[in-house]
Design a protein around this motif. Structure first.
Motif, PDB file in Angstrom:
ATOM      1  N   GLY A 173      -0.553  11.428  11.626  1.00  0.00           N
ATOM      2  CA  GLY A 173      -1.894  11.682  11.095  1.00  0.00           C
ATOM      3  C   GLY A 173      -2.844  10.538  11.409  1.00  0.00           C
ATOM      4  O   GLY A 173      -3.983  10.753  11.834  1.00  0.00           O
ATOM      5  N   LYS A 174      -2.375   9.294  11.224  1.00  0.00           N
ATOM      6  CA  LYS A 174      -3.204   8.118  11.528  1.00  0.00           C
ATOM      7  C   LYS A 174      -3.531   8.031  13.011  1.00  0.00           C
ATOM      8  O   LYS A 174      -4.598   7.552  13.389  1.00  0.00           O
ATOM      9  N   ILE A 187       8.350  11.337   6.261  1.00  0.00           N
ATOM     10  CA  ILE A 187       7.055  11.005   5.662  1.00  0.00           C
ATOM     11  C   ILE A 187       6.332   9.979   6.535  1.00  0.00           C
ATOM     12  O   ILE A 187       5.152  10.131   6.841  1.00  0.00           O
ATOM     13  N   THR A 207       2.914  10.653   8.499  1.00  0.00           N
ATOM     14  CA  THR A 207       1.769   9.796   8.166  1.00  0.00           C
ATOM     15  C   THR A 207       1.276   9.059   9.406  1.00  0.00           C
ATOM     16  O   THR A 207       0.066   8.997   9.665  1.00  0.00           O
ATOM     17  N   SER A 208       2.189   8.521  10.186  1.00  0.00           N
ATOM     18  CA  SER A 208       1.811   7.818  11.420  1.00  0.00           C
ATOM     19  C   SER A 208       1.144   8.770  12.403  1.00  0.00           C
ATOM     20  O   SER A 208       0.174   8.404  13.074  1.00  0.00           O
ATOM     21  N   SER A 267      -8.660   5.274   4.142  1.00  0.00           N
ATOM     22  CA  SER A 267      -8.908   6.523   4.864  1.00  0.00           C
ATOM     23  C   SER A 267      -9.879   7.410   4.101  1.00  0.00           C
ATOM     24  O   SER A 267     -10.749   8.055   4.695  1.00  0.00           O
ATOM     25  N   TYR A 281       3.531  15.547   3.322  1.00  0.00           N
ATOM     26  CA  TYR A 281       4.195  14.342   3.792  1.00  0.00           C
ATOM     27  C   TYR A 281       3.219  13.258   4.228  1.00  0.00           C
ATOM     28  O   TYR A 281       3.561  12.088   4.273  1.00  0.00           O
ATOM     29  N   ILE A 282       2.026  13.651   4.595  1.00  0.00           N
ATOM     30  CA  ILE A 282       1.057  12.692   5.120  1.00  0.00           C
ATOM     31  C   ILE A 282       0.428  11.920   3.966  1.00  0.00           C
ATOM     32  O   ILE A 282      -0.240  12.489   3.112  1.00  0.00           O
ATOM     33  N   ARG A 283       0.684  10.622   3.941  1.00  0.00           N
ATOM     34  CA  ARG A 283       0.152   9.756   2.898  1.00  0.00           C
ATOM     35  C   ARG A 283      -1.240   9.288   3.317  1.00  0.00           C
ATOM     36  O   ARG A 283      -1.440   8.845   4.448  1.00  0.00           O
ATOM     37  N   VAL A 284      -2.180   9.389   2.408  1.00  0.00           N
ATOM     38  CA  VAL A 284      -3.560   9.009   2.691  1.00  0.00           C
ATOM     39  C   VAL A 284      -3.883   7.746   1.910  1.00  0.00           C
ATOM     40  O   VAL A 284      -3.690   7.680   0.699  1.00  0.00           O
ATOM     41  N   THR A 285      -4.381   6.743   2.604  1.00  0.00           N
ATOM     42  CA  THR A 285      -4.716   5.468   1.974  1.00  0.00           C
ATOM     43  C   THR A 285      -6.129   5.511   1.409  1.00  0.00           C
ATOM     44  O   THR A 285      -6.967   6.306   1.870  1.00  0.00           O
TER      45      THR A 285
END
Length: 184
Positions: free
Chosen positions: A143-144, A136, A140-141, A173, A166-170
């Motif tokens: 993606g960022k 994850i 996520t990293s 973002s 798996y990509i966590r979006v803040t």
């Protein structure tokens, strides 16, 4: 060992079961990651997974970990770990790659317990982390870092688009994305 396992898991997008065992007594060099499965080249190390979720025919998968020349480098940390390990005790090529202080194969639960202790010490809520956290975190990293989707999929060895989960979006973002929409 713990630092090396974490860095290798992150950069290799590894599943916990790909570098740990359920029980130390069940270690099998024909299935589990061994010293012989690590091959160093000039600028990269190849980690040979004998089996993986996305390798149904058990042909094996090679994970490339490149020399990055950065503070955190999977190549360098793995090289240092192997050298220290060989200095501490004689090794056979079919010995487990990751072992505990008592020279037993790294068990999944032991690994997760250690990671949670480190997270607690650092002030993080360890209940938010589990065996999939490295995949994850890597997704996520990636993606960022604006790594293209097809490369994220390749790095994580996903055969479907499930990597997107798996990509966590803040919230930040989402705000940035909405702000860009307003400029159209």
């Amino acid at each position: 060992m713990l630092r090396t396992a974490c860095i290798v898991a992150f950069y290799g997008f590894l599943r916990c079961g790909e570098f740990t065992v359920s029980k130390a007594s069940q270690f099998d060099p024909h299935i589990n990651l061994c010293i012989e499965d690590v091959v160093f080249h000039t600028d990269l190390v190849v980690l040979k997974l004998k089996q993986s979720k996305t390798d149904p025919f058990r042909k094996g998968i090679n994970i490339q970990l490149h020399k990055l020349g950065q503070l955190i480098c999977p190549y360098t940390i793995l090289l240092e770990y192997i050298q220290i390990r060989k200095e501490l005790s004689p090794t056979n090529q079919t010995d487990p790659l990751f072992i505990t202080i008592d020279k037993k194969p790294l068990e999944r639960q032991y690994f997760i317990t250690c990671i949670k202790k480190v997270l607690d010490i650092c002030g993080f809520n360890s209940s938010h982390y589990n065996g999939h956290s490295f995949r994850i975190g890597a997704a996520t990293s990636a993606g960022k870092a604006k790594i293209e989707d097809h490369l994220i999929k390749t790095l994580g060895r996903w055969t479907s688009d499930s990597y997107i989960r798996y990509i966590r979006v803040t919230p930040a973002s989402i705000k940035t994305a909405q702000s860009r929409l307003g400029r159209i």
